[in-house]
Write an enzyme that holds these catalytic residues in place. Structure first.
Site, short mmCIF file in Angstrom:
data_model
loop_
_atom_site.label_atom_id
_atom_site.label_comp_id
_atom_site.label_asym_id
_atom_site.label_seq_id
_atom_site.Cartn_x
_atom_site.Cartn_y
_atom_site.Cartn_z
N SER A 294 0.85 -1.20 0.00
CA SER A 294 0.00 0.00 0.00
C SER A 294 0.88 1.24 0.00
O SER A 294 2.01 1.20 0.52
CB SER A 294 -0.87 0.01 1.26
OG SER A 294 -1.44 1.29 1.45
N TYR A 307 -1.49 -0.62 9.91
CA TYR A 307 -1.57 -1.01 8.49
C TYR A 307 -0.25 -0.67 7.78
O TYR A 307 0.30 -1.49 7.04
CB TYR A 307 -2.73 -0.24 7.87
CG TYR A 307 -3.07 -0.60 6.44
CD1 TYR A 307 -3.67 -1.82 6.12
CD2 TYR A 307 -2.84 0.30 5.40
CE1 TYR A 307 -4.01 -2.13 4.81
CE2 TYR A 307 -3.17 0.01 4.10
CZ TYR A 307 -3.76 -1.22 3.80
OH TYR A 307 -4.09 -1.51 2.50
P1 NAD Z 1 -11.32 -6.18 0.09
O1 NAD Z 1 -11.70 -5.99 1.50
O2 NAD Z 1 -12.35 -5.96 -0.96
O3 NAD Z 1 -10.68 -7.63 -0.14
C1 NAD Z 1 -9.80 -8.21 0.79
C2 NAD Z 1 -10.04 -9.72 0.80
O4 NAD Z 1 -9.15 -10.30 1.75
C3 NAD Z 1 -11.47 -10.08 1.19
O5 NAD Z 1 -12.03 -10.98 0.27
C4 NAD Z 1 -11.29 -10.72 2.56
O6 NAD Z 1 -12.26 -11.71 2.86
C5 NAD Z 1 -9.88 -11.30 2.45
N1 NAD Z 1 -9.34 -11.55 3.79
C6 NAD Z 1 -9.26 -10.68 4.82
N2 NAD Z 1 -8.79 -11.29 5.91
C7 NAD Z 1 -8.55 -12.60 5.56
C8 NAD Z 1 -8.06 -13.73 6.25
N3 NAD Z 1 -7.73 -13.67 7.55
N4 NAD Z 1 -7.97 -14.90 5.58
C9 NAD Z 1 -8.32 -14.99 4.29
N5 NAD Z 1 -8.78 -13.93 3.57
C10 NAD Z 1 -8.90 -12.75 4.21
O7 NAD Z 1 -10.06 -5.24 -0.12
P2 NAD Z 1 -9.28 -4.80 -1.43
O8 NAD Z 1 -9.43 -3.35 -1.54
O9 NAD Z 1 -9.59 -5.67 -2.57
O10 NAD Z 1 -7.79 -5.08 -0.91
C11 NAD Z 1 -6.95 -6.07 -1.46
C12 NAD Z 1 -5.54 -5.80 -0.99
O11 NAD Z 1 -5.12 -4.54 -1.48
C13 NAD Z 1 -5.39 -5.74 0.52
O12 NAD Z 1 -4.18 -6.36 0.90
C14 NAD Z 1 -5.35 -4.26 0.81
O13 NAD Z 1 -4.65 -3.97 1.99
C15 NAD Z 1 -4.62 -3.74 -0.42
N6 NAD Z 1 -4.87 -2.32 -0.71
C16 NAD Z 1 -6.08 -1.86 -1.09
C17 NAD Z 1 -6.26 -0.51 -1.36
C18 NAD Z 1 -7.56 0.08 -1.82
O14 NAD Z 1 -7.62 1.29 -2.04
N7 NAD Z 1 -8.61 -0.68 -1.97
C19 NAD Z 1 -5.18 0.37 -1.22
C20 NAD Z 1 -3.95 -0.13 -0.81
C21 NAD Z 1 -3.80 -1.48 -0.58
#
Ligand code: NAD
Length: 397
Positions: A294, A307
């Site tokens: 991130s 985070y």
């Molecule tokens: P999201 O919440 O839509 O998806 C995250 C997924 O991870 C979900 O399906 C959830 O069930 C799964 N998950 C969470 N805890 C878990 C566990 N203990 N075991 C198994 N699965 C688990 O989020 P997203 O936005 O798609 O994020 C995906 C990745 O991208 C993450 O690592 C997040 O930190 C990173 N990210 C997202 C953004 C953003 O703007 N959306 C920005 C920076 C980083």
């Protein structure tokens, strides 16, 4: 005149609208325009082009050191005056610390200046002036890089070993960024079997509907690695760590539970899974791993000490892992503000500040933007890269 004032005002009022991704003279369905190549600008006069520059390649690798500064001025000035909407600009440099740093400073600044036009400006590095740069050009001079802005990425000089295994595992792949990455991996040339690992409470219907195998598992449980190995029972050629959570609070108000939960899901589980897979020979030779980090992990963010520590740790872990395993390519991707369920829950003012004020491209990114970077890193000759997908967000490097 009214439109010139009203349009930016309207853009400011609509929080995080979707970015228009196509250079002005590309139609949907058209993949590429030939790049406008800057290679002989030392003596020719600076001119205004009749046609906008939509795709520009500025190759500094054969420019003599004493000429670099003038060459950069002349090419960047031409681009700044003539670039069209959603233009794509790629500078190329070798890794010479002085020269590449000069180009980097220019690229990072120009990317911020031209972002409001939907343009992206990036820097590709190669080992020598004649080392291949085609993978960089393919990505940065096309729509695949619509939300990647102000980044520095190196293409390795030689072809990296590719895994024979056509199995790719995507954690957190039931929805959001992970689901889009799984889809992209399936579309690409390397993997025909995709395993999506996600929390048992998740809705797996989208992943199943796309023909992926699903493994319902909390990635933080002690036997997570062995459960995945048992379910797949063959070495894997790709692993994308996309499972992640936020538990935002300023440090003064953060509970130990919020701290632990975030570190456990976003970092400790990954270190454990990677280590176990490595020890058990579950990674095929040449396996590609991508960790979804991130921008908060790169630059830090208020309310995200937990985070940011976890994501910064993931970037460090990828470096350490590469150092210990020469046949594996570990890269990280650092998204900025991407439209998913994770960001949908944020207050509108946070969305507004993150996209309209902090992001030169003035828009949210989409899951496909992150997935495109993953596929470049997995399919190409990249190792140890950390690529932000953030529209050139102002914070951090
Ligand atoms: P999201 O919440 O839509 O998806 C995250 C997924 O991870 C979900 O399906 C959830 O069930 C799964 N998950 C969470 N805890 C878990 C566990 N203990 N075991 C198994 N699965 C688990 O989020 P997203 O936005 O798609 O994020 C995906 C990745 O991208 C993450 O690592 C997040 O930190 C990173 N990210 C997202 C953004 C953003 O703007 N959306 C920005 C920076 C980083």
């Amino acid at each position: 005149m009214q439109r010139r004032i009203l349009t930016p005002l309207l853009e400011l009022l609509i929080p995080g609208n979707k970015l228009n991704r196509l250079p002005s003279s590309l139609n949907p369905g058209q993949a590429h325009l030939p790049p406008h190549i800057f290679d002989a600008l030392m003596t020719s006069p600076l001119t205004h082009s009749a046609e906008p520059i939509n795709v520009a390649l500025v190759d500094t690798r054969n420019i003599q050191s004493q000429d670099l500064s003038l060459f950069l001025y002349r090419s960047a000035s031409q681009i700044a005056q003539n670039v069209g909407r959603n233009g794509r600009v790629l500078f190329l440099s070798t890794e010479d610390p002085l020269e590449s740093s000069i180009v980097e400073g220019l690229v990072r600044s120009l990317s911020k200046e031209l972002g409001a036009k939907g343009c992206t400006v990036n820097l590709g590095l190669t080992a020598t002036p004649s080392s291949p740069s085609s993978q960089l050009q393919d990505f940065f001079l096309s729509n695949k890089s619509a939300y990647v802005n102000g980044q520095v990425v190196k293409q390795q000089p030689t072809t990296l070993v590719k895994p024979e295994s056509d199995i790719c595992v995507v954690t957190g792949g039931a929805r959001g960024i992970g689901l889009e990455i799984a889809r992209k991996m399936k579309e690409g040339p390397m993997y025909s079997k995709i395993y999506v690992v996600d929390h048992p409470s998740s809705d797996f219907s989208a992943a199943s509907g796309l023909g992926f195998e699903t493994i319902a598992l909390d990635i933080t449980t002690p036997d997570a690695s062995s459960k995945i190995m048992t379910a797949i029972d063959a070495p894997i050629g790709g692993l994308i760590h996309s499972a992640g959570i936020t538990a935002d609070k300023t440090m003064k108000r953060m509970s130990l539970k919020s701290w632990r939960d975030c570190l456990d899901v976003n970092l400790h589980s990954i270190v454990k899974v990677d280590g176990t897979f490595q020890n058990e020979g579950f990674f095929d030779k040449g396996c590609k791993i991508v960790g979804i980090a991130s921008t908060s992990g790169v630059a830090g963010n208020v309310g995200q000490c937990n985070y940011a520590a976890s994501k910064s740790g993931l970037i460090g872990w990828s470096e350490k892992f590469n150092g210990l395993n020469e046949n594996i390519s570990y890269n990280t991707v650092a998204p900025g503000f991407i439209q998913t369920k994770m960001t949908d829950k944020l207050p509108p003012i946070v969305t507004f500040m993150a996209t309209k004020i902090m992001t030169p491209l003035k828009a949210k990114g989409q899951c496909e933007d992150v997935a495109e970077v993953c596929s470049m890193l997995v399919e190409g000759d990249f190792r140890g890269e950390r690529v932000r997908v953030c529209g050139g967000m102002l914070i951090g490097k």
